[in-house]
Design a protein around this motif. Structure first.
Motif, PDB file in Angstrom:
ATOM      1  N   ALA A 782     -27.776  -2.372  49.712  1.00  0.00           N
ATOM      2  CA  ALA A 782     -26.855  -1.232  49.679  1.00  0.00           C
ATOM      3  C   ALA A 782     -25.780  -1.532  48.654  1.00  0.00           C
ATOM      4  CB  ALA A 782     -26.256  -0.991  51.056  1.00  0.00           C
ATOM      5  N   PRO A 783     -26.150  -1.510  47.388  1.00  0.00           N
ATOM      6  CA  PRO A 783     -25.181  -1.900  46.350  1.00  0.00           C
ATOM      7  C   PRO A 783     -23.971  -0.974  46.356  1.00  0.00           C
ATOM      8  CG  PRO A 783     -27.103  -0.842  45.392  1.00  0.00           C
ATOM      9  CD  PRO A 783     -27.445  -1.073  46.818  1.00  0.00           C
ATOM     10  N   GLU A 784     -22.827  -1.566  46.122  1.00  0.00           N
ATOM     11  CA  GLU A 784     -21.606  -0.775  46.069  1.00  0.00           C
ATOM     12  C   GLU A 784     -21.630   0.125  44.828  1.00  0.00           C
ATOM     13  OE1 GLU A 784     -16.753  -1.486  46.162  1.00  0.00           O
ATOM     14  OE2 GLU A 784     -18.141  -3.183  46.197  1.00  0.00           O
ATOM     15  N   ARG A 785     -22.185  -0.387  43.703  1.00  0.00           N
ATOM     16  CA  ARG A 785     -22.292   0.388  42.464  1.00  0.00           C
ATOM     17  C   ARG A 785     -23.704   0.244  41.896  1.00  0.00           C
ATOM     18  NH1 ARG A 785     -17.400   1.808  40.046  1.00  0.00           N
ATOM     19  NH2 ARG A 785     -15.549   1.022  41.161  1.00  0.00           N
ATOM     20  N   PRO A 789     -28.147   4.379  32.676  1.00  0.00           N
ATOM     21  CA  PRO A 789     -28.582   4.066  31.294  1.00  0.00           C
ATOM     22  C   PRO A 789     -27.462   3.948  30.288  1.00  0.00           C
ATOM     23  CG  PRO A 789     -30.089   5.623  32.313  1.00  0.00           C
ATOM     24  CD  PRO A 789     -28.960   5.449  33.274  1.00  0.00           C
ATOM     25  N   SER A 790     -26.337   4.596  30.492  1.00  0.00           N
ATOM     26  CA  SER A 790     -25.243   4.525  29.513  1.00  0.00           C
ATOM     27  C   SER A 790     -24.529   3.195  29.555  1.00  0.00           C
ATOM     28  CB  SER A 790     -24.237   5.641  29.780  1.00  0.00           C
ATOM     29  OG  SER A 790     -23.580   5.407  31.033  1.00  0.00           O
ATOM     30  N   GLY A 791     -24.832   2.355  30.563  1.00  0.00           N
ATOM     31  CA  GLY A 791     -24.143   1.087  30.732  1.00  0.00           C
ATOM     32  C   GLY A 791     -23.038   1.129  31.772  1.00  0.00           C
ATOM     33  N   SER A 792     -22.693   2.321  32.241  1.00  0.00           N
ATOM     34  CA  SER A 792     -21.663   2.422  33.278  1.00  0.00           C
ATOM     35  C   SER A 792     -22.205   1.917  34.606  1.00  0.00           C
ATOM     36  CB  SER A 792     -21.214   3.871  33.440  1.00  0.00           C
ATOM     37  OG  SER A 792     -20.641   4.373  32.259  1.00  0.00           O
ATOM     38  N   ARG A 793     -21.283   1.456  35.456  1.00  0.00           N
ATOM     39  CA  ARG A 793     -21.623   1.099  36.836  1.00  0.00           C
ATOM     40  C   ARG A 793     -20.900   2.082  37.753  1.00  0.00           C
ATOM     41  NH1 ARG A 793     -24.127  -3.507  37.875  1.00  0.00           N
ATOM     42  NH2 ARG A 793     -23.153  -3.686  39.932  1.00  0.00           N
ATOM     43  N   ILE A 794     -21.676   2.954  38.383  1.00  0.00           N
ATOM     44  CA  ILE A 794     -21.134   4.078  39.152  1.00  0.00           C
ATOM     45  C   ILE A 794     -21.181   3.744  40.651  1.00  0.00           C
ATOM     46  CG2 ILE A 794     -21.274   6.539  39.620  1.00  0.00           C
ATOM     47  CD1 ILE A 794     -20.704   5.870  36.713  1.00  0.00           C
ATOM     48  N   VAL A 808     -22.989  11.299  38.679  1.00  0.00           N
ATOM     49  CA  VAL A 808     -22.969  10.754  37.330  1.00  0.00           C
ATOM     50  C   VAL A 808     -23.136  11.893  36.330  1.00  0.00           C
ATOM     51  CG1 VAL A 808     -25.462  10.310  37.457  1.00  0.00           C
ATOM     52  CG2 VAL A 808     -24.059   9.082  35.771  1.00  0.00           C
ATOM     53  N   LYS A 809     -22.460  11.752  35.166  1.00  0.00           N
ATOM     54  CA  LYS A 809     -22.598  12.767  34.130  1.00  0.00           C
ATOM     55  C   LYS A 809     -24.027  12.767  33.606  1.00  0.00           C
ATOM     56  CE  LYS A 809     -17.800  12.928  32.672  1.00  0.00           C
ATOM     57  NZ  LYS A 809     -16.848  12.754  31.554  1.00  0.00           N
ATOM     58  N   LEU A 830     -29.629  10.183  45.931  1.00  0.00           N
ATOM     59  CA  LEU A 830     -29.472  11.605  45.608  1.00  0.00           C
ATOM     60  C   LEU A 830     -28.497  11.721  44.450  1.00  0.00           C
ATOM     61  CD1 LEU A 830     -30.210  14.498  46.519  1.00  0.00           C
ATOM     62  CD2 LEU A 830     -28.107  14.465  47.913  1.00  0.00           C
ATOM     63  N   LEU A 831     -29.035  12.208  43.292  1.00  0.00           N
ATOM     64  CA  LEU A 831     -28.221  12.298  42.088  1.00  0.00           C
ATOM     65  C   LEU A 831     -27.449  13.610  42.067  1.00  0.00           C
ATOM     66  CD1 LEU A 831     -30.747  10.974  39.427  1.00  0.00           C
ATOM     67  CD2 LEU A 831     -28.836   9.745  40.483  1.00  0.00           C
ATOM     68  N   HIS A 832     -26.128  13.500  41.908  1.00  0.00           N
ATOM     69  CA  HIS A 832     -25.299  14.674  41.614  1.00  0.00           C
ATOM     70  C   HIS A 832     -25.009  14.638  40.124  1.00  0.00           C
ATOM     71  CE1 HIS A 832     -23.577  15.598  45.880  1.00  0.00           C
ATOM     72  NE2 HIS A 832     -24.882  15.333  45.900  1.00  0.00           N
ATOM     73  N   LEU A 833     -25.770  15.421  39.334  1.00  0.00           N
ATOM     74  CA  LEU A 833     -25.634  15.424  37.883  1.00  0.00           C
ATOM     75  C   LEU A 833     -24.470  16.323  37.484  1.00  0.00           C
ATOM     76  CD1 LEU A 833     -29.416  15.598  36.995  1.00  0.00           C
ATOM     77  CD2 LEU A 833     -27.926  13.585  37.074  1.00  0.00           C
TER      78      LEU A 833
END
Length: 889
Positions: A782-785, A789-794, A808-809, A830-833
């Protein structure tokens, strides 16, 4: 003796059969309708056939005295010759007495004193259908005494309406029941007249009758006087209703005398209602009768110089059975009865007004047919009559059983299981009674009577009052103890008002009409009990427990002169009923809290209002009412209350959660009443920790400070349990509160107040719920972030443990062909784009499908709005980016 009586009543015909049944079996049941003469003729017939004295037991003193006078009159003698009687505080017998009428309570005392009843040849128990406690005991003890010690003793149960077979089995045994002898003939016919109120009236409450019903009873009496001949006997539930109806009939003409008849009256007043004036004709025509009417009634012709005068006798149930009110041809029945009820939880008794039973209504109606044809006016409908209970409820089912339990213990059968009781005592009521007796030191742990219990039983009063007598005499003096206990033991002496001390002074001074010869005689009897008391070694000292030295009081001398009357009375009441010691809820008010925890209220206008403390002798509580009404009490001070209520006095060091925080205090209580409340300087740390834990569980997890880190960790743990199974910790509110002692152990050990809970590092505490394997894999499962692909950790949002969300954008996800999965690949995120402005444009867990179907539409809508951001035709191969292209200059 029977041959000396010329009166021929229906029961006379069956008396030979009764005597033969007794000669054959030694026991019998005599069933005879009202007015047939069983109470007066059966004892005379038995006395002719058996050696020794015949004892006939009556439930009430009035009936006992009246029956003795009636039998003596039939023999042409005065009471004290061949016919005598004994009631509490009064005995009139002589060396020639063959028939002695006693109360059932007195017979029980004699059976205790000597169960062989030496000199007694027969015992007749009258009106057994009434099922009073003493009557049940007299029957049970008599059966056992006869079976074990006196097989020659004749034993008879008598009544007009008993369940005959049941009593026959009790007297003779189920295998060989006692013979039942019946006198079937009614003396005279009685016409039944249904006279319900014209309008419905309120149902009776505890001790209260609707004024509208009393109005109707008075109107029915006037109707009966118009329509019928002879005297009128009116049945009402209590002395208060008798007074009220008497007031309503005060304007009757002088030719009608209105007389009360109830147990509170002095003996002379009772006798006045139970006899005709010497010049009274036996029957009188109703008002308005003509001279010809009177001439046609030779038995009604007045003697020279006499005046025709009818009587209206207003009576309680004392006139229901066993005695004749002469001259009565009419009965007016209000249809109500007053019976005892006990509130086991609060230790309060009360008299409750209930509809009369059909059996009692039959008994009452029979009073009208004893001397000639009569009529009964029933103040209810025939349909209501059909719904009445067939028999009165036995007292054993509803009354306080403390005295009853002591009688059983004194007899040697604490549970009554081996006795011929018509009904077994209710287990709950008997348990409460035995607990009370144990507190008084009257019985041991097995319910067996102690030496102190025998001294209490010998006092012949309720065990609580006997305790007050024995222990209180040491404090207030024997004379004053006997005087107050005599008042408390005789409810008929309680007059108007609720001030016990004032009543005591009136009675002692002879200014109260209730102060008959009965009270001084009872005082002498109780005083004699004290004189013969050997002070058993197991008697506990009065008020052995005292809160502190300041509240100790020096012992009184033999006269008890150190205490004034009110405190003496209060001490005695408190010794008898310590749970009824009461303190005012506010200064000068009339509302009190009793030591037993029950709220109490004085009547409006009571002179006791404003007393800081009361010792309450009598209080009752209507069913469902939150507050008890004080009927009789006396003021006391706190010192006396502490002394009297010693067993209820306790000092506690309390540490608990109250008012939203930890409270540590030292409290002194008298039962439910707090006397002292002061802060506790050095409370036990373990108790403090327990109090903090209690507060947390009561107030909830909101007492803790839930930082974003702690909230996020809790949500991740909830996700793991949802996705991976119950081996992962349950972090619901209920589970965390239930297990707080474990996962918050170090913090609770150091917490002293509510504020300490707010300073706890909840995230660190929650990690104690994980074993080492779970702690090692938590970030993996259950990773916190999550990296994109952009390199961000969300940051992943685990608010819904069934569907973790990654917001994520859209441009940062270019190059992803599928949405990431967590929990060992079991759960897709579940991705919220989001749009470049951070607004959701799509929600999906199937990213491949979105690229094919949803993305072209989103691209078409947003590329014009956000031209500086890339909108490639194939996002799966495009370069992800976190930034927009620079503006062209």
């Amino acid at each position: 003796m029977l041959s000396d009586v010329a009166l021929d009543l229906p029961v006379r015909a069956v008396l030979p059969a009764l005597v033969e049944a007794l000669r054959a079996a030694g026991t019998a049941v005599l069933v005879a309708p009202p007015g047939t003469g069983k109470t007066t003729l059966a004892p005379l017939a038995v006395a002719d056939a058996v050696p020794g004295r015949v004892v006939i037991a009556q439930p009430r003193r009035v009936a006992a005295r009246a029956a003795a006078h009636r039998m003596a009159a039939l023999l042409g003698e005065h009471v004290g010759g061949r016919i005598g009687y004994a009631v509490r505080g009064e005995r009139r017998v002589g060396p020639q007495t063959r028939v002695e009428v006693v109360t059932t309570g007195l017979l029980v005392r004699r059976l205790h004193h000597d169960p062989e009843l030496p000199g007694v040849g027969a015992v007749l128990l009258d009106e057994v259908h009434e099922r009073q406690l003493d009557a049940d005991l007299a029957l049970a003890f008599g059966v056992e005494a006869r079976g074990a010690l006196r097989p020659d003793l004749w034993l008879v149960a008598m009544s007009a309406t008993p369940p005959a077979e049941r009593f026959a089995a009790l007297l003779g045994g189920s295998d060989r029941p006692a013979p039942v002898v019946r006198a079937e003939a009614a003396l005279h016919p009685v016409a039944r007249i249904w006279a319900p109120p014209p309008r419905p009236v309120a149902a009776p409450g505890a001790g209260r009758v609707a004024p509208a019903l009393l109005d109707h009873v008075a109107a029915t009496v006037r109707r009966a006087l118009r329509e019928q001949a002879g005297d009128v006997l009116v049945f009402l539930p209590g002395a208060g209703e008798i007074a009220a109806v008497g007031t309503r009939l005060a304007d009757l003409p002088a030719s009608v005398a209105v007389l009360p008849l109830h147990g509170r009256l002095p003996g002379a007043a009772q006798d006045a209602a139970l006899r005709l004036p010497a010049a009274r004709p036996r029957d009188i025509a109703p008002p308005g009768a003509t001279a010809a009417d009177r001439a046609a009634r030779p038995d009604a012709a007045p003697r020279p110089g006499t005046v025709d005068r009818r009587r209206v006798v207003l009576a309680t149930a004392v006139a229901e059975s066993s005695l004749t009110v002469p001259g009565v041809r009419v009965v007016v029945d209000a249809g109500l009865s007053r019976v005892p009820r006990t509130d086991l939880a609060r230790g309060l008794g009360s008299l409750v007004t209930v509809p009369v039973s059909r059996a009692a209504a039959t008994q009452r109606a029979g009073r009208a047919g004893r001397e000639g044809p009569g009529a009964v006016y029933r103040c209810w409908s025939e349909a209501t009559h059909a719904r009445l209970a067939p028999q009165p409820e036995p007292e054993i089912a509803t009354a306080d059983l403390t005295g009853f339990a002591l009688e059983l213990a004194a007899w040697g059968d604490p549970d009554g299981a081996g006795l011929a009781l018509p009904d077994p005592p209710p287990p709950a009521a008997l348990t409460v009674a035995r607990e009370t007796l144990t507190t008084l030191g009257a019985v041991d742990a097995d319910g067996r009577i102690t030496g102190r219990g025998r001294a209490i039983a010998a006092a012949g009063a309720h065990p609580r009052l006997a305790r007050a007598l024995l222990d209180g005499a040491e404090r207030v003096g024997a004379d004053r103890a006997a005087e107050v206990v005599a008042l408390l033991a005789d409810e008929t002496l309680a007059g108007a008002g609720d001030d016990l001390t004032a009543l005591w002074r009136r009675v002692r001074g002879g200014t109260d009409q209730a102060a008959t010869a009965r009270w001084p005689a009872e005082v002498r009897r109780l005083r004699a009990t004290l004189a013969t008391d050997s002070a058993p070694a197991d008697r506990p000292r009065v008020a052995a427990a005292r809160a502190d030295r300041d509240h100790r009081r020096p012992a009184a001398d033999g006269t008890g002169e150190r205490l004034p009357d009110d405190l003496s009375a209060g001490l005695l009441v408190g010794l008898a009923y310590p749970e009824r010691l009461a303190r005012a809820r506010r200064a000068g008010g009339s509302a009190y809290l009793m030591a037993g925890g029950t709220a109490a209220e004085l009547a409006a206008g009571s002179g006791l209002a404003g007393s800081a403390w009361l010792a309450i002798a009598v209080a009752d509580r209507s069913p469902g009412a939150p507050t008890a009404r004080v009927r009789l009490a006396t003021p006391v001070d706190e010192v006396t209350a502490r002394e009297a209520g010693g067993p209820l006095l306790r000092a506690d060091r309390e540490v608990g959660w109250s008012g939203g925080d930890v409270v540590a205090r030292e409290v002194v209580r008298l039962g439910a009443i707090e006397l002292v409340d002061r802060p506790l300087a050095a409370p036990d740390p373990e108790l403090v920790a327990e109090a903090v834990l209690t507060g947390l569980r009561q107030a909830g997890l909101g007492l803790l400070t839930w930082t974003p880190e702690a909230t996020a960790l809790r949500r991740r743990l909830a996700f793991c349990r949802q996705a991976l199974g119950v081996e992962w910790p349950d972090v619901s509110d209920a589970a965390l509160l239930a297990g707080a002692a474990a996962w918050l152990a170090p913090e609770l050990a150091g917490a002293r107040r509510r504020a300490d809970l707010a300073r706890i590092d909840v995230a660190a505490a929650l990690r104690r719920l994980l074993d080492w394997r779970q702690a090692a894999r938590l970030d993996e499962l259950a990773p916190e972030r999550l990296p994109v692909p952009s390199g961000s950790r969300i940051r992943v949002d685990y608010a819904d443990p069934a569907a973790p969300v990654l917001a994520v954008k859209l441009q940062e996800t270019f190059g992803w062909r599928d949405a990431p999965r967590i929990a060992d690949g079991r759960v897709p995120v579940l991705l919220h784009l989001l749009s470049p402005a951070g607004r959701p444009v799509a929600v999906t867990a199937d990213l491949a499908s979105f690229w094919r179907v949803g993305y072209p539409q989103v691209r078409a809508e947003l590329r014009g709005r956000y031209p500086r951001h890339p909108w490639p035709e194939d996002p799966t191969t495009a370069e992800p980016t976190r930034r927009a292209a620079p503006r062209r200059r």
